[in-house]
Scaffold this active site. Structure first.
Site, short mmCIF file in Angstrom:
data_model
loop_
_atom_site.label_atom_id
_atom_site.label_comp_id
_atom_site.label_asym_id
_atom_site.label_seq_id
_atom_site.Cartn_x
_atom_site.Cartn_y
_atom_site.Cartn_z
CG HIS A 195 -1.92 -1.20 1.07
ND1 HIS A 195 -3.18 -1.05 0.55
CD2 HIS A 195 -1.77 -2.52 1.31
CE1 HIS A 195 -3.78 -2.23 0.51
NE2 HIS A 195 -2.93 -3.15 0.95
NE ARG A 196 1.19 1.20 -5.26
CZ ARG A 196 0.64 1.03 -6.45
NH1 ARG A 196 1.41 1.08 -7.51
NH2 ARG A 196 -0.65 0.82 -6.57
CD GLU A 245 10.25 -3.70 8.06
OE1 GLU A 245 10.47 -3.34 6.88
OE2 GLU A 245 9.96 -4.86 8.38
CB ALA A 303 16.88 -7.28 10.48
NE ARG A 304 22.18 -3.31 5.69
CZ ARG A 304 22.68 -2.30 4.99
NH1 ARG A 304 21.92 -1.30 4.60
NH2 ARG A 304 23.96 -2.27 4.68
CG LEU A 330 -10.30 8.85 7.49
CD1 LEU A 330 -10.07 7.67 8.44
CD2 LEU A 330 -11.23 9.88 8.16
CG HIS A 331 -8.93 8.64 0.27
ND1 HIS A 331 -10.13 8.10 -0.16
CD2 HIS A 331 -8.05 8.47 -0.75
CE1 HIS A 331 -9.98 7.63 -1.39
NE2 HIS A 331 -8.74 7.85 -1.77
NE ARG A 366 -3.73 -5.82 1.64
CZ ARG A 366 -3.06 -6.66 0.87
NH1 ARG A 366 -3.31 -7.96 0.93
NH2 ARG A 366 -2.15 -6.23 0.03
C1 LIG Z 1 -6.80 -10.23 -1.77
C2 LIG Z 1 -5.55 -9.64 -2.36
C3 LIG Z 1 -4.71 -10.43 -3.12
C4 LIG Z 1 -3.54 -9.89 -3.68
N1 LIG Z 1 -2.72 -10.70 -4.41
C5 LIG Z 1 -1.58 -10.19 -4.94
C6 LIG Z 1 -0.67 -11.00 -5.70
O1 LIG Z 1 -0.93 -12.18 -5.90
N2 LIG Z 1 0.45 -10.46 -6.18
C7 LIG Z 1 0.76 -9.12 -5.99
O2 LIG Z 1 1.79 -8.66 -6.46
N3 LIG Z 1 -0.07 -8.32 -5.28
C8 LIG Z 1 -1.22 -8.82 -4.75
N4 LIG Z 1 -2.04 -8.00 -4.02
C9 LIG Z 1 -1.65 -6.60 -3.81
C10 LIG Z 1 -2.49 -5.65 -4.70
O3 LIG Z 1 -2.27 -5.92 -6.08
C11 LIG Z 1 -2.12 -4.19 -4.41
O4 LIG Z 1 -0.77 -3.97 -4.74
C12 LIG Z 1 -2.30 -3.84 -2.96
O5 LIG Z 1 -3.52 -4.32 -2.47
C13 LIG Z 1 -2.24 -2.32 -2.79
O6 LIG Z 1 -3.43 -1.79 -3.33
P1 LIG Z 1 -3.44 -0.37 -3.99
O7 LIG Z 1 -2.46 -0.26 -5.10
O8 LIG Z 1 -4.88 -0.07 -4.37
O9 LIG Z 1 -3.05 0.56 -2.74
P2 LIG Z 1 -2.08 1.80 -2.66
O10 LIG Z 1 -0.71 1.45 -3.09
O11 LIG Z 1 -2.25 2.40 -1.30
O12 LIG Z 1 -2.67 2.78 -3.73
C14 LIG Z 1 -3.96 3.38 -3.56
C15 LIG Z 1 -4.46 3.83 -4.91
O13 LIG Z 1 -3.59 4.84 -5.40
C16 LIG Z 1 -3.44 4.67 -6.80
N5 LIG Z 1 -2.02 4.42 -7.10
C17 LIG Z 1 -1.01 4.28 -6.20
N6 LIG Z 1 0.16 4.10 -6.84
C18 LIG Z 1 -0.12 4.08 -8.15
C19 LIG Z 1 0.64 3.90 -9.34
N7 LIG Z 1 1.97 3.72 -9.30
N8 LIG Z 1 0.02 3.94 -10.53
C20 LIG Z 1 -1.32 4.14 -10.60
N9 LIG Z 1 -2.12 4.31 -9.52
C21 LIG Z 1 -1.52 4.29 -8.32
C22 LIG Z 1 -4.34 3.52 -7.22
O14 LIG Z 1 -5.61 4.03 -7.55
C23 LIG Z 1 -4.46 2.70 -5.96
O15 LIG Z 1 -5.64 1.92 -5.89
C24 LIG Z 1 -3.21 -8.51 -3.46
C25 LIG Z 1 -4.08 -7.72 -2.70
C26 LIG Z 1 -5.23 -8.26 -2.14
C27 LIG Z 1 -6.12 -7.38 -1.30
#
Ligand SMILES: Cc1cc2nc3c(=O)[nH]c(=O)nc-3n(C[C@H](O)[C@H](O)[C@H](O)COP(=O)(O)OP(=O)(O)OC[C@H]3O[C@@H](n4cnc5c(N)ncnc54)[C@H](O)[C@@H]3O)c2cc1C
Length: 259
Positions: A80-81, A87, A90-91, A175-176, A185
């Protein structure tokens, strides 16, 4: 506010500090000063913002947590970027002898319908599997200690440790983005071990942002989205795509969910 999420009394999430309240969101939307109490018109506006996905006022509130979680949970978390993380290294410091071991009821078989999930019931030999996990952790930690005592660098010695070992990090998020995290999650499709943290966050949010959390549950978490094909079937535009019986079942489902 600190919540232990597992029986081991190690895995936990603690709200360190937060900025804003339900009223700050409304004030941001109105570009006005923040009132002390949420009026009924404030609540109405807040629910409207959530319903219409007018998200930026929710970004005005921030929360900072301390998280103690197994590394495999932390890996999923850090996908979740849109939050900021710091963090434990551990180094720099030695990792403690703290491993997450699932309770017997969570040692289930590979699901046959969901390639990423587990079956509902524990495997028959779950207690044995649990003992194997504990033994493996103990062996790995002993080797880690041996390597450290031989002068091997911490960043190298840690390579023998499994992903069930606990790590700690600070997470700041608005919050968003936090609600987006909870949407993904705290969902039944998420792995149990991260879901319990997300559920703990929802519990915290219910106390700190009650009106927002209720609106989120009503319009996001518990809402149902219909696809265009499903809608076509419901409207009767494309009835051939479903048998009469299937159509009746679908309508029953809709009636049970919505009315
Ligand atoms: C049930 C489940 C199974 C999953 N399985 C896998 C898996 O098998 N392999 C795997 O690699 N990951 C997996 N994931 C991770 C998933 O693909 C997402 O990387 C992770 O949930 C973060 O979600 P997010 O990108 O919406 O959130 P955030 O990184 O918090 O981003 C929030 C929103 O910001 C926007 N955003 C952020 N960065 C960018 C960007 N660079 N470009 C465009 N828009 C952006 C998007 O709209 C995104 O929805 C899984 C997640 C879940 C919940």
């Amino acid at each position: 506010m600190s919540i232990f999420v597992f029986d081991d009394q190690v895995g936990r999430i603690e709200l360190l500090e937060h900025m804003g309240t339900d009223t700050s969101i409304v004030a941001a939307a109105r570009i006005s000063y923040e009132g002390c109490q949420l009026t009924s018109s404030d609540t109405h506006l807040l629910r409207y913002l959530m319903r219409m996905r007018h998200t930026s006022p929710f970004e005005m509130c921030e929360l900072k947590f301390k998280v103690v979680a197994p590394i495999m949970v932390a890996r999923q978390w850090m996908r979740h970027r849109t939050g900021s993380f710091n963090e434990q290294s551990a180094r720099y410091s030695e990792l403690e002898d703290r491993f997450y071991v699932p309770d017997v009821e969570h040692i289930q078989a590979q699901s046959t319908t969901n390639k990423q999930g587990r079956d509902a019931n524990p495997v028959r030999q779950a207690a044995v599997v649990r003992d194997v996990m504990i033994q493996t952790n103990e062996d790995a930690y002993r080797t880690y200690q041996d390597l450290l005592s031989q002068g091997v660098a911490r960043e190298v010695a840690r390579m023998v440790l499994p992903v069930s070992i606990y790590t700690e990090f600070i997470w700041k998020v608005n919050l968003h983005n936090l609600l987006h995290f909870c949407h993904l999650r705290a969902d039944p499709h998420a792995q149990y071990e991260i879901r319990v943290y997300a559920e703990a966050i929802v519990y915290i949010l219910e106390r700190k942002f009650p009106a927002t959390t209720l609106a989120w549950k009503d319009y996001v978490r518990d809402a149902v989205t219909l696809s265009a094909p499903a809608l076509a079937v419901i409207k009767g535009d494309d009835v051939e795509r479903l048998s009469k019986r299937e159509r009746t079942e679908l309508l029953d489902q809709i009636n049970n969910n919505f009315f």
